[in-house]
Design a protein around this motif. Structure first.
Motif, PDB file in Angstrom:
ATOM      1  N   LEU A   1      37.862  35.520  37.156  1.00 22.69           N
ATOM      2  CA  LEU A   1      36.845  35.028  36.222  1.00 22.69           C
ATOM      3  C   LEU A   1      37.125  35.529  34.810  1.00 22.69           C
ATOM      4  O   LEU A   1      36.979  34.770  33.835  1.00 22.69           O
ATOM      5  CB  LEU A   1      35.458  35.468  36.686  1.00 22.69           C
ATOM      6  CG  LEU A   1      34.290  35.076  35.788  1.00 22.69           C
ATOM      7  CD1 LEU A   1      34.219  33.555  35.602  1.00 22.69           C
ATOM      8  CD2 LEU A   1      32.970  35.603  36.362  1.00 22.69           C
ATOM      9  N   LYS A   2      37.520  36.771  34.687  1.00 28.64           N
ATOM     10  CA  LYS A   2      37.845  37.321  33.369  1.00 28.64           C
ATOM     11  C   LYS A   2      38.966  36.509  32.708  1.00 28.64           C
ATOM     12  O   LYS A   2      38.881  36.163  31.523  1.00 28.64           O
ATOM     13  CB  LYS A   2      38.261  38.784  33.502  1.00 28.64           C
ATOM     14  CG  LYS A   2      38.649  39.456  32.181  1.00 28.64           C
ATOM     15  CD  LYS A   2      38.991  40.924  32.411  1.00 28.64           C
ATOM     16  CE  LYS A   2      39.562  41.567  31.167  1.00 28.64           C
ATOM     17  NZ  LYS A   2      38.589  41.609  30.056  1.00 28.64           N
ATOM     18  N   ASP A   3      39.997  36.209  33.490  1.00 29.74           N
ATOM     19  CA  ASP A   3      41.104  35.404  32.956  1.00 29.74           C
ATOM     20  C   ASP A   3      40.639  34.010  32.565  1.00 29.74           C
ATOM     21  O   ASP A   3      41.039  33.479  31.521  1.00 29.74           O
ATOM     22  CB  ASP A   3      42.226  35.302  33.994  1.00 29.74           C
ATOM     23  CG  ASP A   3      42.978  36.611  34.176  1.00 29.74           C
ATOM     24  OD1 ASP A   3      42.878  37.485  33.292  1.00 29.74           O
ATOM     25  OD2 ASP A   3      43.656  36.762  35.215  1.00 29.74           O
ATOM     26  N   LYS A   4      39.784  33.426  33.392  1.00 25.41           N
ATOM     27  CA  LYS A   4      39.294  32.083  33.106  1.00 25.41           C
ATOM     28  C   LYS A   4      38.483  32.049  31.817  1.00 25.41           C
ATOM     29  O   LYS A   4      38.664  31.149  30.976  1.00 25.41           O
ATOM     30  CB  LYS A   4      38.428  31.585  34.272  1.00 25.41           C
ATOM     31  CG  LYS A   4      37.881  30.184  34.086  1.00 25.41           C
ATOM     32  CD  LYS A   4      37.051  29.757  35.296  1.00 25.41           C
ATOM     33  CE  LYS A   4      36.492  28.354  35.085  1.00 25.41           C
ATOM     34  NZ  LYS A   4      35.664  27.915  36.236  1.00 25.41           N
ATOM     35  N   VAL A   5      37.605  33.025  31.638  1.00 20.19           N
ATOM     36  CA  VAL A   5      36.792  33.096  30.415  1.00 20.19           C
ATOM     37  C   VAL A   5      37.690  33.281  29.194  1.00 20.19           C
ATOM     38  O   VAL A   5      37.488  32.651  28.151  1.00 20.19           O
ATOM     39  CB  VAL A   5      35.765  34.233  30.523  1.00 20.19           C
ATOM     40  CG1 VAL A   5      35.094  34.506  29.173  1.00 20.19           C
ATOM     41  CG2 VAL A   5      34.714  33.897  31.569  1.00 20.19           C
ATOM     42  N   ALA A   6      38.693  34.146  29.319  1.00 18.87           N
ATOM     43  CA  ALA A   6      39.601  34.395  28.191  1.00 18.87           C
ATOM     44  C   ALA A   6      40.403  33.155  27.829  1.00 18.87           C
ATOM     45  O   ALA A   6      40.631  32.871  26.641  1.00 18.87           O
ATOM     46  CB  ALA A   6      40.538  35.545  28.536  1.00 18.87           C
TER      47      ALA A   6
END
Length: 315
Positions: free
Chosen positions: A140-145
């Motif tokens: 999720l962190k990667d997706k948001v970034a």
């Protein structure tokens, strides 16, 4: 092989630390708790010394320190929240690095105190921020970034973990010792939100009681409606009678599945700490500041579309 001592051996979370020590190929040398219900040690580290008096535990550690082949390398702290600061400081002054459960300490001022003790002892404190190692959270962190835009994400966080009547009779039900529901069961979720969505910009509390708390947080990249509870009556009807715990995070109305994958996170956390990639005092500061503010914030009614849906049952 590193040599560990553990403070708070009879607690709920202690076996995860014991297994993390063993599974990473290290040795639990000594353990301490005022309670003696620690039979779990037999199946994990039966050779460990055990003490029910802190003075005897500390004296044993000092004796081990006289010899470079027996001295302790780490102290793991799993004691009640209000004792973390004292036990961390004791571990540092024994010449050990310290690995502590969440919450590290209740206030930013105590973080500053621990930083002083780190400098005085030339030792380091690490906090277990296990959700930073959960694969669904990393994804999720990667997706948001990668999908950064001018629009903030709309997030809804719900965590209900049913607790029986024993809870309020234990130290966990005493806000002077646990620092309340938001701190005791929520601090690692607030760390997770910061880890994914950036710095906190706005913090509002809509409801607070001994067993549940709700509010609104706004981060650089998210608007978050949140609800935390230990009351089984708050479980959704689809879950009642089937499971005692309900975790849900939605991002822009899309559910993030992270109900599995929790059992090995302490082992992963220990592996990362021992490899020099652990999370220290400054990593924990943001979530400590968040829960400190939640405890001291005046309750306000939710503005339009900023209250968690479960609030309708309460206000």
């Amino acid at each position: 092989m590193k040599r560990f001592a553990l403070i708070g051996a009879a607690g709920y979370i202690a076996p995860r630390h014991m297994r993390a020590i063993k599974d990473n190929g290290h040795e639990l040398v000594s353990a301490y708790d005022i309670n003696d219900s620690v039979g779990i040690i037999d199946s994990i580290s039966p050779q460990s010394e055990f003490y029910t008096e802190f003075e005897r535990f500390a004296e044993h550690a000092w004796t081990l320190k006289r010899n470079s082949t027996t001295e302790l390398d780490y102290v793991a702290v799993c004691s009640p929240n209000y004792l973390h600061h004292a036990h961390i400081a004791a571990g540092l002054r024994l010449g050990c690095d310290v690995i502590c459960e969440k919450p590290l300490v209740p206030t930013p001022e105590l973080l500053d105190e621990l930083s002083l003790v780190e400098r005085e002892t030339d030792r380091k404190v690490y906090n277990i921020l296990q959700l930073r190692h959960h694969q669904a959270i990393l994804d999720l962190k990667d997706k948001v970034a990668n999908e950064a835009s001018d629009e903030k994400n709309d997030v809804e966080l719900t965590y209900i973990t049913s607790r029986g009547k024993w809870y309020m009779e234990s130290w966990k039900g005493d806000p002077r010792k646990s620092f309340g529901v938001a701190t005791n069961i929520g601090v690692h979720f607030f760390d997770m939100l910061h880890f994914i969505f950036g710095d906190l910009q706005h913090n509002v509390v809509h409801y607070s009681s001994d067993c549940k708390v709700a509010g609104y947080l706004e981060y650089e990249n998210a608007r978050v409606r949140w609800f935390l509870s230990i009351d089984a009556n708050d479980l959704p009807e689809s879950v009642k009678g089937k499971k005692p715990t309900y975790r849900s995070i939605t991002v822009n109305s899309e559910e993030v599945e992270f109900s599995e994958g929790f059992t090995d996170l302490h082992t992963i956390s220990y592996r990362e700490i021992l490899a020099g990639r652990g999370y220290g005092i400054e990593d924990a500061r943001h979530c400590v500041e968040t829960v400190d503010a939640i405890r001291s914030t005046v309750i306000t009614s939710p503005e339009y579309n900023k209250g968690h849906p479960f609030l309708q049952r309460l206000i």
